[in-house]
Design a protein around this motif. Sequence first.
Motif, PDB file in Angstrom:
ATOM      1  N   PRO A   5       0.834  -1.209   0.000  1.00 15.37           N
ATOM      2  CA  PRO A   5       0.000   0.000   0.000  1.00 15.37           C
ATOM      3  C   PRO A   5       0.869   1.260   0.000  1.00 15.37           C
ATOM      4  CG  PRO A   5      -0.701  -1.552   1.698  1.00 15.37           C
ATOM      5  CD  PRO A   5       0.618  -2.039   1.197  1.00 15.37           C
ATOM      6  N   SER A   6       0.388   2.306  -0.633  1.00 14.76           N
ATOM      7  CA  SER A   6       1.110   3.579  -0.624  1.00 14.76           C
ATOM      8  C   SER A   6       0.125   4.726  -0.543  1.00 14.76           C
ATOM      9  CB  SER A   6       1.984   3.733  -1.873  1.00 14.76           C
ATOM     10  OG  SER A   6       1.185   3.907  -3.025  1.00 14.76           O
ATOM     11  N   SER A   7       0.555   5.807   0.080  1.00 18.93           N
ATOM     12  CA  SER A   7      -0.290   6.989   0.213  1.00 18.93           C
ATOM     13  C   SER A   7      -0.567   7.605  -1.145  1.00 18.93           C
ATOM     14  CB  SER A   7       0.403   8.019   1.110  1.00 18.93           C
ATOM     15  OG  SER A   7      -0.301   9.248   1.091  1.00 18.93           O
ATOM     16  N   ILE A   8      -1.769   8.094  -1.322  1.00 18.53           N
ATOM     17  CA  ILE A   8      -2.130   8.773  -2.565  1.00 18.53           C
ATOM     18  C   ILE A   8      -1.300  10.031  -2.777  1.00 18.53           C
ATOM     19  CG2 ILE A   8      -3.944  10.238  -1.572  1.00 18.53           C
ATOM     20  CD1 ILE A   8      -5.612   9.654  -4.097  1.00 18.53           C
ATOM     21  N   LEU A   9      -0.697  10.543  -1.689  1.00 18.66           N
ATOM     22  CA  LEU A   9       0.106  11.758  -1.803  1.00 18.66           C
ATOM     23  C   LEU A   9       1.361  11.556  -2.641  1.00 18.66           C
ATOM     24  CD1 LEU A   9      -0.224  13.096   1.849  1.00 18.66           C
ATOM     25  CD2 LEU A   9      -1.335  13.990  -0.205  1.00 18.66           C
ATOM     26  N   GLU A  10       1.837  10.311  -2.759  1.00 23.06           N
ATOM     27  CA  GLU A  10       2.996  10.046  -3.612  1.00 23.06           C
ATOM     28  C   GLU A  10       2.685  10.318  -5.085  1.00 23.06           C
ATOM     29  OE1 GLU A  10       5.329   6.580  -3.209  1.00 23.06           O
ATOM     30  OE2 GLU A  10       5.255   6.547  -1.030  1.00 23.06           O
ATOM     31  N   PRO A  11       1.728   9.601  -5.687  1.00 23.75           N
ATOM     32  CA  PRO A  11       1.422   9.891  -7.091  1.00 23.75           C
ATOM     33  C   PRO A  11       0.776  11.259  -7.292  1.00 23.75           C
ATOM     34  CG  PRO A  11      -0.139   8.297  -6.206  1.00 23.75           C
ATOM     35  CD  PRO A  11       0.954   8.445  -5.178  1.00 23.75           C
ATOM     36  N   PHE A  12       0.090  11.779  -6.261  1.00 24.33           N
ATOM     37  CA  PHE A  12      -0.469  13.136  -6.356  1.00 24.33           C
ATOM     38  C   PHE A  12       0.654  14.138  -6.599  1.00 24.33           C
ATOM     39  CE2 PHE A  12      -1.479  17.210  -4.353  1.00 24.33           C
ATOM     40  CZ  PHE A  12      -2.674  17.531  -4.970  1.00 24.33           C
ATOM     41  N   ASP A  13       1.742  13.986  -5.857  1.00 25.84           N
ATOM     42  CA  ASP A  13       2.879  14.885  -6.035  1.00 25.84           C
ATOM     43  C   ASP A  13       3.482  14.709  -7.429  1.00 25.84           C
ATOM     44  OD1 ASP A  13       5.193  16.419  -5.914  1.00 25.84           O
ATOM     45  OD2 ASP A  13       5.868  15.606  -4.001  1.00 25.84           O
ATOM     46  N   ILE A  14       3.776  13.470  -7.811  1.00 20.33           N
ATOM     47  CA  ILE A  14       4.492  13.235  -9.061  1.00 20.33           C
ATOM     48  C   ILE A  14       3.667  13.659 -10.274  1.00 20.33           C
ATOM     49  CG2 ILE A  14       3.799  10.878  -9.676  1.00 20.33           C
ATOM     50  CD1 ILE A  14       7.413  12.128  -9.526  1.00 20.33           C
ATOM     51  N   ARG A  15       2.356  13.593 -10.173  1.00 19.75           N
ATOM     52  CA  ARG A  15       1.507  13.955 -11.314  1.00 19.75           C
ATOM     53  C   ARG A  15       1.095  15.426 -11.319  1.00 19.75           C
ATOM     54  NH1 ARG A  15      -0.647  10.521 -14.560  1.00 19.75           N
ATOM     55  NH2 ARG A  15      -2.628  11.596 -14.807  1.00 19.75           N
ATOM     56  N   ARG A  16       0.885  16.007 -10.147  1.00 15.02           N
ATOM     57  CA  ARG A  16       0.269  17.334 -10.126  1.00 15.02           C
ATOM     58  C   ARG A  16       1.128  18.435  -9.506  1.00 15.02           C
ATOM     59  NH1 ARG A  16      -5.708  16.289  -7.891  1.00 15.02           N
ATOM     60  NH2 ARG A  16      -5.771  18.551  -8.124  1.00 15.02           N
ATOM     61  N   GLN A  17       2.202  18.083  -8.815  1.00 19.23           N
ATOM     62  CA  GLN A  17       3.057  19.087  -8.199  1.00 19.23           C
ATOM     63  C   GLN A  17       4.482  19.048  -8.743  1.00 19.23           C
ATOM     64  OE1 GLN A  17       2.084  17.585  -4.178  1.00 19.23           O
ATOM     65  NE2 GLN A  17       1.336  19.637  -3.687  1.00 19.23           N
ATOM     66  N   TRP A  18       5.069  17.873  -8.785  1.00 21.40           N
ATOM     67  CA  TRP A  18       6.440  17.698  -9.236  1.00 21.40           C
ATOM     68  C   TRP A  18       6.745  18.388 -10.566  1.00 21.40           C
ATOM     69  CZ3 TRP A  18      11.025  16.422  -7.486  1.00 21.40           C
ATOM     70  CH2 TRP A  18      12.006  15.895  -8.334  1.00 21.40           C
ATOM     71  N   PRO A  19       5.878  18.310 -11.583  1.00 18.89           N
ATOM     72  CA  PRO A  19       6.195  18.975 -12.853  1.00 18.89           C
ATOM     73  C   PRO A  19       6.427  20.475 -12.723  1.00 18.89           C
ATOM     74  CG  PRO A  19       4.412  17.409 -13.162  1.00 18.89           C
ATOM     75  CD  PRO A  19       4.620  17.525 -11.685  1.00 18.89           C
ATOM     76  N   LYS A  20       5.943  21.087 -11.651  1.00 20.55           N
ATOM     77  CA  LYS A  20       6.066  22.535 -11.474  1.00 20.55           C
ATOM     78  C   LYS A  20       7.358  22.944 -10.784  1.00 20.55           C
ATOM     79  CE  LYS A  20       1.021  22.850 -10.981  1.00 20.55           C
ATOM     80  NZ  LYS A  20      -0.093  23.196 -10.059  1.00 20.55           N
TER      81      LYS A  20
END
Length: 334
Positions: free
Chosen positions: A229-244
């Motif tokens: 299991p992994s927190s949704i905050l991981e892919p949330f960051d990589i998809r919606r924050q990291w690119p910025k």
Amino acid sequence: MDPFTLPLPDGRQTTGLLCFPSKPAHPVKGIPLVVTIHGGTYTASYYDADAAHTISNPAKALGIPVVSLTRPGYAESTALPHLQEGETWNQVHGTYIHELILPAIWKAYGAKSGATSIVLHSHSIGASIGIVVTALHNRNPSTAGYPLSGLVTSGIGAKLMHEPAEHSSSADNKNDSLSQIDTFEPTPGEEAPNVPWPTEVKDAFMLRSTEGLCSPTLLQGTTAKLNHPSSILEPFDIRRQWPKYWKDYAKDITVPHMYGLGSEDGLWKTEKQWIDEYAAAFSKSARMEAAALPLAPHCIELSYLGQAWLARTLGFAAECAVWDVLRREREVKQ
């Protein structure tokens, strides 16, 4: 590989796997302690999946010590506090690994392994965290609690294959997991849910399971055992924050950097223009190697190409360690 548990100064603990081959019979100029950082929904065992898919095979052949880290919040590694307003997953975890985990690993295993410096080997979301760690170190290397001479990244890129759909729903999105990520809104200071990644979905996305890029035996139980299991905050960051913000960290990395993206990656665009854009962001790196690896999926390390890729990256790590020693010797003479 052998399990380890390491207490940290703040009362938490980090865990993972170790492989310390016999020290070289003849003197060498530099030896890397390779520290691996796994991606989302995996643990340290990503780098030690089974006898045929383990970094310990090339590590023993080359005599290179490896510490495979299980990131905070996975398995027995203590989770970090909930994110606060303005914090992102990669930044918080990268800072924690830089400030507490790597100094503890170096103190416990640096001299024991005979290493002269650390080289990070990082995959997917672990690669984004590795970029943060390396940038933080390179900004102030004299104050870091460990020497760092190189970085390897895989399973990450400059352009997502499927851009976030701000107003999508599971009804109009073919992948429910991506839809959940793209419609999620975090609440600072509160626990976020885990995102569901059923093994068959992961295998399709990350291993191209129907295209013959990995061993059928890997898909017959091993990938299910690796799934965590992994927190949704991981892919949330990589998809919606990291690119910025990722380029703000990339520009501060000065150590040599080796990058590989599978040509059949299902999460990142693999065309030459995106490989080149990724590499160009690391403009201060002492050496930048970047390539798409033919007929490799997102999880290169678990594919048929995996052992060759790991051997090549460990060779690169050895080069980094020697370069680091020679560089420091030259600075002393000047």
